[in-house]
Design a protein around this motif. Structure first.
Motif, PDB file in Angstrom:
ATOM      1  N   ARG A 195       0.816   8.882   2.616  1.00 42.68           N
ATOM      2  CA  ARG A 195       1.719  10.367   2.356  1.00 42.68           C
ATOM      3  C   ARG A 195       1.629  10.771   3.390  1.00 42.68           C
ATOM      4  NH1 ARG A 195       0.319  15.325  -1.168  1.00 42.68           N
ATOM      5  NH2 ARG A 195      -1.513  16.399   0.574  1.00 42.68           N
ATOM      6  N   ARG A 214       6.089  11.104   0.254  1.00 41.96           N
ATOM      7  CA  ARG A 214       4.999   9.751  -0.285  1.00 41.96           C
ATOM      8  C   ARG A 214       5.870   8.028  -0.758  1.00 41.96           C
ATOM      9  NH1 ARG A 214       0.077   8.995  -1.710  1.00 41.96           N
ATOM     10  NH2 ARG A 214      -0.051   7.303  -4.123  1.00 41.96           N
ATOM     11  N   MET A 215       5.113   7.733   0.569  1.00 36.67           N
ATOM     12  CA  MET A 215       5.196   6.102   0.806  1.00 36.67           C
ATOM     13  C   MET A 215       4.565   5.468  -0.351  1.00 36.67           C
ATOM     14  SD  MET A 215       6.658   6.615   4.692  1.00 36.67           S
ATOM     15  CE  MET A 215       4.796   6.027   5.218  1.00 36.67           C
ATOM     16  N   ASN A 216       5.378   4.382  -1.360  1.00 42.66           N
ATOM     17  CA  ASN A 216       4.628   3.377  -2.102  1.00 42.66           C
ATOM     18  C   ASN A 216       4.981   2.047  -1.909  1.00 42.66           C
ATOM     19  OD1 ASN A 216       3.123   5.753  -3.749  1.00 42.66           O
ATOM     20  ND2 ASN A 216       5.082   6.134  -4.615  1.00 42.66           N
ATOM     21  N   SER A 217       4.566   1.284  -2.274  1.00 40.41           N
ATOM     22  CA  SER A 217       5.138  -0.530  -2.020  1.00 40.41           C
ATOM     23  C   SER A 217       5.598  -0.736  -1.242  1.00 40.41           C
ATOM     24  CB  SER A 217       6.666  -0.613  -3.578  1.00 40.41           C
ATOM     25  OG  SER A 217       5.621  -0.486  -4.528  1.00 40.41           O
ATOM     26  N   LEU A 218       4.728  -0.151   0.125  1.00 39.21           N
ATOM     27  CA  LEU A 218       4.996  -0.506   1.550  1.00 39.21           C
ATOM     28  C   LEU A 218       5.742  -1.926   1.921  1.00 39.21           C
ATOM     29  CD1 LEU A 218       3.064   2.557   2.915  1.00 39.21           C
ATOM     30  CD2 LEU A 218       5.319   2.297   3.520  1.00 39.21           C
ATOM     31  N   ARG A 252      11.230   3.775  -3.786  1.00 37.61           N
ATOM     32  CA  ARG A 252      10.024   3.430  -3.521  1.00 37.61           C
ATOM     33  C   ARG A 252       8.803   4.897  -3.072  1.00 37.61           C
ATOM     34  NH1 ARG A 252       8.779   0.353   1.035  1.00 37.61           N
ATOM     35  NH2 ARG A 252      11.153  -0.095   1.121  1.00 37.61           N
ATOM     36  N   PHE A 253       9.857   5.764  -2.193  1.00 36.06           N
ATOM     37  CA  PHE A 253       9.303   6.540  -1.354  1.00 36.06           C
ATOM     38  C   PHE A 253       9.818   8.499  -2.336  1.00 36.06           C
ATOM     39  CE2 PHE A 253       9.938   5.089   3.462  1.00 36.06           C
ATOM     40  CZ  PHE A 253       9.225   4.276   3.117  1.00 36.06           C
ATOM     41  N   GLY A 277       0.998  -0.985   0.038  1.00 42.88           N
ATOM     42  CA  GLY A 277       0.311  -0.421  -0.145  1.00 42.88           C
ATOM     43  C   GLY A 277       0.927   1.483  -0.316  1.00 42.88           C
ATOM     44  N   SER A 278       0.018   2.509   0.441  1.00 39.06           N
ATOM     45  CA  SER A 278       0.924   3.494   0.133  1.00 39.06           C
ATOM     46  C   SER A 278       0.317   5.076   1.226  1.00 39.06           C
ATOM     47  CB  SER A 278       0.213   4.513  -1.651  1.00 39.06           C
ATOM     48  OG  SER A 278       0.970   3.218  -2.500  1.00 39.06           O
TER      49      SER A 278
END
Length: 126
Positions: free
Chosen positions: A19, A82-86, A67-68, A16-17
């Protein structure tokens, strides 16, 4: 003096993501370097990312590259992460930090930053 307040943390599934926001009050936000750090359970505080005052120079720790994404809007006195592919290993309290140029101190060293927020919890479930 700058006061920093983080928000945007929460519980998300792996992949998940989120912000995170870092809202600043006080003087001269646009003059400060902004860093994001995190501290996981039983771990020391570690550097995540940093952005320079104009927003055109960023650094990331290797584990979050790709990812970030760190950014800032000086007109709004706000910085973002912003944090993706946590991943579950991203679980930590995330802190926003600010400070002027710290000569002779590495950007990833917490002592380079004079001002700190209270932190926001990010939990990534597997």
């Amino acid at each position: 003096q700058v006061q920093l307040v983080e928000s945007g943390g929460g519980l998300v599934p792996a992949g998940g993501s989120l912000r995170l926001s870092c809202a600043a009050s006080g003087r001269s936000f646009s003059d400060y370097y902004i860093g994001w750090f995190r501290q996981g359970p039983g771990k020391e505080r570690e550097f995540v990312a940093r952005i320079n005052p104009s927003g055109d120079e960023v650094y990331y720790t290797d584990s979050v590259k790709g990812r970030f994404s760190i950014s800032r809007v000086n007109a709004e006195n706000t910085a973002y992460l912003r944090m993706n592919s946590l991943k579950p290993e991203d679980t930590a309290v995330y802190y926003c930090a600010g400070g002027g140029r710290a000569y002779g101190v590495a950007y990833y060293n917490p002592i380079a930053y004079a001002y700190w927020g209270q932190g926001t919890q990010v939990t990534v479930s597997s």
